[in-house]
Design a protein around this motif. Sequence first.
Motif, short mmCIF file in Angstrom:
data_model
loop_
_atom_site.label_atom_id
_atom_site.label_comp_id
_atom_site.label_asym_id
_atom_site.label_seq_id
_atom_site.Cartn_x
_atom_site.Cartn_y
_atom_site.Cartn_z
N ALA A 1 3.54 11.85 -9.45
CA ALA A 1 2.35 11.54 -9.72
C ALA A 1 1.99 9.98 -9.95
O ALA A 1 0.78 9.34 -9.57
N ASP A 2 2.81 9.21 -10.64
CA ASP A 2 2.57 7.64 -10.91
C ASP A 2 3.60 6.85 -10.30
O ASP A 2 3.52 5.80 -10.43
N ARG A 3 4.09 7.31 -8.96
CA ARG A 3 4.94 6.45 -8.28
C ARG A 3 5.03 6.59 -6.95
O ARG A 3 4.92 7.93 -6.14
N SER A 4 4.72 5.67 -5.89
CA SER A 4 4.67 5.71 -4.61
C SER A 4 5.79 4.90 -3.71
O SER A 4 6.24 3.79 -4.72
N TYR A 5 5.80 5.01 -2.74
CA TYR A 5 6.69 4.13 -1.65
C TYR A 5 5.85 3.37 -0.76
O TYR A 5 5.31 4.07 0.03
N THR B 1 -1.43 -1.80 -11.61
CA THR B 1 -0.28 -1.91 -10.51
C THR B 1 0.90 -2.54 -10.70
O THR B 1 0.78 -3.82 -11.01
N HIS C 1 4.09 9.36 -1.45
CA HIS C 1 3.77 9.71 -2.85
C HIS C 1 5.12 10.39 -3.54
O HIS C 1 5.45 11.42 -2.85
N GLY D 1 3.96 1.72 -8.68
CA GLY D 1 3.70 2.54 -9.67
C GLY D 1 2.67 1.82 -10.62
O GLY D 1 1.82 0.92 -10.31
N ARG D 2 2.75 2.37 -11.95
CA ARG D 2 1.80 2.16 -12.95
C ARG D 2 2.51 1.40 -14.19
O ARG D 2 3.40 2.12 -14.71
N ARG E 1 0.88 -0.97 0.19
CA ARG E 1 -0.28 0.06 0.12
C ARG E 1 1.03 1.12 0.02
O ARG E 1 2.14 1.41 0.74
N PRO E 2 0.69 2.38 -0.85
CA PRO E 2 1.19 3.60 -0.98
C PRO E 2 1.56 4.16 0.53
O PRO E 2 0.36 4.26 1.20
#
Length: 97
Positions: A68-72, A86, A65, A79-80, A61-62
């Motif tokens: 816009a298209d990537r989280s940790y 996902t 952020h 990412g996407r 789960r992010p």
Amino acid sequence: MAQRYDGTGNAFPFYVTSTPGTGELYASAHDVARFCHVSFKDHLADQQPILSDEQIDELHRPVIHIMADRSYGIGWMIGRAFDGSTVVYHNGARPAS
């Protein structure tokens, strides 16, 4: 501990990095493949569960952020893909110290 090799196939002598908590995990390809099965809830008959499926979902789960298209998440990048699905990954890199 698995033997470490350089890009040309020569064995490295044993050494410890300055960040053992993040830089001292060495495993065989077989062990990494088994870890991937667990990480993506593909339960193997000979493995004892350590985390529930819900706990594994929490790791993916992010939390932060980055773009816009990537989280940790917790140890994972989220990412996407080009098709919008996902992607959960870790590139294996760590900052040089």
